[in-house]
Scaffold this motif. Structure first.
Motif, PDB file in Angstrom:
ATOM      1  N   GLY A 206      -3.175  22.207 -15.485  1.00 12.73           N
ATOM      2  CA  GLY A 206      -4.504  21.737 -15.829  1.00 12.73           C
ATOM      3  C   GLY A 206      -5.306  22.715 -16.653  1.00 12.73           C
ATOM      4  O   GLY A 206      -5.221  23.928 -16.449  1.00 12.73           O
ATOM      5  N   ILE A 207      -6.102  22.172 -17.565  1.00 17.22           N
ATOM      6  CA  ILE A 207      -7.143  22.938 -18.248  1.00 17.22           C
ATOM      7  C   ILE A 207      -8.323  21.980 -18.407  1.00 17.22           C
ATOM      8  O   ILE A 207      -8.289  21.043 -19.195  1.00 17.22           O
ATOM      9  CB  ILE A 207      -6.676  23.528 -19.600  1.00 17.22           C
ATOM     10  CG1 ILE A 207      -7.850  24.249 -20.297  1.00 17.22           C
ATOM     11  CG2 ILE A 207      -6.009  22.498 -20.497  1.00 17.22           C
ATOM     12  CD1 ILE A 207      -7.438  25.121 -21.474  1.00 17.22           C
ATOM     13  N   GLY A 208      -9.317  22.161 -17.581  1.00 14.87           N
ATOM     14  CA  GLY A 208     -10.411  21.199 -17.523  1.00 14.87           C
ATOM     15  C   GLY A 208      -9.948  19.893 -16.939  1.00 14.87           C
ATOM     16  O   GLY A 208     -10.415  18.825 -17.332  1.00 14.87           O
ATOM     17  N   ALA A 209      -9.032  19.937 -15.975  1.00 15.43           N
ATOM     18  CA  ALA A 209      -8.486  18.713 -15.384  1.00 15.43           C
ATOM     19  C   ALA A 209      -8.839  18.639 -13.904  1.00 15.43           C
ATOM     20  O   ALA A 209      -9.874  18.119 -13.533  1.00 15.43           O
ATOM     21  CB  ALA A 209      -6.974  18.649 -15.610  1.00 15.43           C
ATOM     22  N   SER A 210      -7.982  19.197 -13.033  1.00 17.54           N
ATOM     23  CA  SER A 210      -8.217  19.085 -11.600  1.00 17.54           C
ATOM     24  C   SER A 210      -7.619  20.273 -10.880  1.00 17.54           C
ATOM     25  O   SER A 210      -6.581  20.807 -11.285  1.00 17.54           O
ATOM     26  CB  SER A 210      -7.584  17.793 -11.069  1.00 17.54           C
ATOM     27  OG  SER A 210      -7.639  17.749  -9.657  1.00 17.54           O
ATOM     28  N   ARG A 231     -18.863  28.729 -24.333  1.00 14.75           N
ATOM     29  CA  ARG A 231     -18.861  28.607 -22.874  1.00 14.75           C
ATOM     30  C   ARG A 231     -18.559  27.172 -22.443  1.00 14.75           C
ATOM     31  O   ARG A 231     -19.435  26.458 -21.946  1.00 14.75           O
ATOM     32  CB  ARG A 231     -20.208  29.043 -22.295  1.00 14.75           C
ATOM     33  CG  ARG A 231     -20.483  30.539 -22.429  1.00 14.75           C
ATOM     34  CD  ARG A 231     -21.841  30.902 -21.872  1.00 14.75           C
ATOM     35  NE  ARG A 231     -22.078  32.328 -21.906  1.00 14.75           N
ATOM     36  CZ  ARG A 231     -21.790  33.165 -20.921  1.00 14.75           C
ATOM     37  NH1 ARG A 231     -21.258  32.701 -19.801  1.00 14.75           N
ATOM     38  NH2 ARG A 231     -22.031  34.453 -21.025  1.00 14.75           N
ATOM     39  N   PRO A 232     -17.329  26.701 -22.615  1.00 12.07           N
ATOM     40  CA  PRO A 232     -17.003  25.348 -22.148  1.00 12.07           C
ATOM     41  C   PRO A 232     -17.071  25.261 -20.636  1.00 12.07           C
ATOM     42  O   PRO A 232     -16.853  26.250 -19.919  1.00 12.07           O
ATOM     43  CB  PRO A 232     -15.569  25.145 -22.654  1.00 12.07           C
ATOM     44  CG  PRO A 232     -15.030  26.514 -22.845  1.00 12.07           C
ATOM     45  CD  PRO A 232     -16.192  27.374 -23.239  1.00 12.07           C
ATOM     46  N   LYS A 233     -17.366  24.088 -20.119  1.00  7.83           N
ATOM     47  CA  LYS A 233     -17.552  23.874 -18.692  1.00  7.83           C
ATOM     48  C   LYS A 233     -16.336  24.289 -17.876  1.00  7.83           C
ATOM     49  O   LYS A 233     -16.470  24.812 -16.767  1.00  7.83           O
ATOM     50  CB  LYS A 233     -17.860  22.388 -18.444  1.00  7.83           C
ATOM     51  CG  LYS A 233     -17.998  22.002 -16.968  1.00  7.83           C
ATOM     52  CD  LYS A 233     -18.269  20.516 -16.828  1.00  7.83           C
ATOM     53  CE  LYS A 233     -18.307  20.085 -15.370  1.00  7.83           C
ATOM     54  NZ  LYS A 233     -19.418  20.692 -14.627  1.00  7.83           N
ATOM     55  N   PHE A 234     -15.137  24.057 -18.414  1.00  6.79           N
ATOM     56  CA  PHE A 234     -13.934  24.284 -17.620  1.00  6.79           C
ATOM     57  C   PHE A 234     -13.468  25.740 -17.592  1.00  6.79           C
ATOM     58  O   PHE A 234     -12.465  26.057 -16.960  1.00  6.79           O
ATOM     59  CB  PHE A 234     -12.784  23.391 -18.117  1.00  6.79           C
ATOM     60  CG  PHE A 234     -12.429  23.581 -19.568  1.00  6.79           C
ATOM     61  CD1 PHE A 234     -11.588  24.609 -19.976  1.00  6.79           C
ATOM     62  CD2 PHE A 234     -12.919  22.714 -20.529  1.00  6.79           C
ATOM     63  CE1 PHE A 234     -11.258  24.775 -21.305  1.00  6.79           C
ATOM     64  CE2 PHE A 234     -12.585  22.864 -21.865  1.00  6.79           C
ATOM     65  CZ  PHE A 234     -11.754  23.897 -22.248  1.00  6.79           C
ATOM     66  N   VAL A 235     -14.168  26.634 -18.287  1.00 10.30           N
ATOM     67  CA  VAL A 235     -13.772  28.049 -18.313  1.00 10.30           C
ATOM     68  C   VAL A 235     -14.624  28.857 -17.349  1.00 10.30           C
ATOM     69  O   VAL A 235     -15.849  28.838 -17.425  1.00 10.30           O
ATOM     70  CB  VAL A 235     -13.899  28.645 -19.732  1.00 10.30           C
ATOM     71  CG1 VAL A 235     -13.627  30.153 -19.696  1.00 10.30           C
ATOM     72  CG2 VAL A 235     -12.925  27.971 -20.691  1.00 10.30           C
TER      73      VAL A 235
END
Length: 281
Positions: A206-210, A231-235
């Motif tokens: 996953g990368i920005g998944a679950s 600054r993406p949300k998933f990082v």
């Protein structure tokens, strides 16, 4: 992977068998020093086409070439001793036909020494993935948000919402059935990531998944905070090296301009030759 497996080099079949916990760890590397750092802690080291944006200042991955991937792949190979090294196939090097993909994948593997390649796409790439796997090339799939298709997707948007969820599920099933040893799920809703992880027999990364995915991947420069504005949300930032580097460079520039660097301890003392005693002057 388990502690007992850390002494031996990790293989694509070994990753394929790794469903469930503990989660697989994957980070990117584009240089030998970073490869050495991540190899000590990761199961998979990905030479991603994100190198175009991270190292070359490109606005997307679309301008990355096969030669660029080979150059960085060679550098990473020198630093990887244990983790599985995977190299991205760049845009335009595999979409035309399975034969085109095979030619370029064999060049990637032969010239970099990588153990597997990664390519983007779902159902439409199943034939190509099957073709490569049948000829001895391990393939990591990549579905959901596929950055090489950013223009047709309309930007870096979350994929798989609403009716789109079924499309991503079909993509996952097709890529797994075609023989991919693992699949990257990028920027899809949490519930969809969980469902796909349960449905397919190979590990999901996953990368920005679950959090339910079988592993997680991030761009190393992102998680180290090398870019202060991105600054993406998933990082998650595990360090702020960009700020630290900026402060260090500013201090160096200030000391040079003020004449405080180099100091006496940073230079080599001269041994000034002297004339022999009694010699004429």
């Amino acid at each position: 992977m388990s502690a007992s497996s850390k002494a031996a080099a990790i293989t694509a079949p070994g990753i394929a068998r790794h469903k469930g916990k503990p989660s697989l760890v994957c980070l990117t590397a584009y240089t030998t020093p970073v490869a050495e750092l991540v190899d000590a802690h990761c199961d998979i080291v990905l030479v991603g086409d994100s190198v175009g944006m991270v190292m070359h200042g490109l606005s997307s991955t679309l301008g990355v070439t096969l030669d660029m991937m080979i150059m960085h792949g060679k550098a990473v190979r020198r630093g990887v001793k244990r983790a599985l090294m995977v190299v991205d196939m760049p845009f335009g090097t595999y979409e035309e036909s399975p034969e085109q993909a095979f030619r370029n994948a064999t060049r990637l593997m032969a010239e970099t020494g990588c153990a597997a390649v990664k390519l983007e796409g779902g159902e439409e790439m199943a034939e190509t993935i099957r073709f490569l796997c049948a000829r001895g090339i391990p393939v990591m799939g990549h579905i959901g948000l596929t950055p090489q298709a950013v223009n047709s997707l309309g930007g870096y948007r979350v994929q798989g919402r609403g009716e789109g969820a079924e499309i991503v599920r079909r993509d996952a099933a097709a890529v797994a059935e075609a023989g991919a040893f693992s699949i990257v799920l990028e920027k899809v809703p949490d519930g969809l990531g969980r469902l796909i992880t349960e449905e397919i027999p190979v590990p999901t990364i996953g990368i920005g998944a679950s959090a339910a995915c079988d592993g997680q991947v991030l761009v190393t420069d992102d998680m180290l905070g090398m870019f202060t504005a991105f600054r993406p949300k998933f990082v998650k930032r595990y360090a702020e090296l960009g700020q630290a580097a900026d402060a260090a460079i500013a201090a160096f520039a200030r000391e040079v301009r003020e004449g405080r660097f180099p100091a006496a301890e940073h230079v080599f003392a001269d041994e000034i030759p002297t004339a022999p005693r009694g010699a004429a002057v």
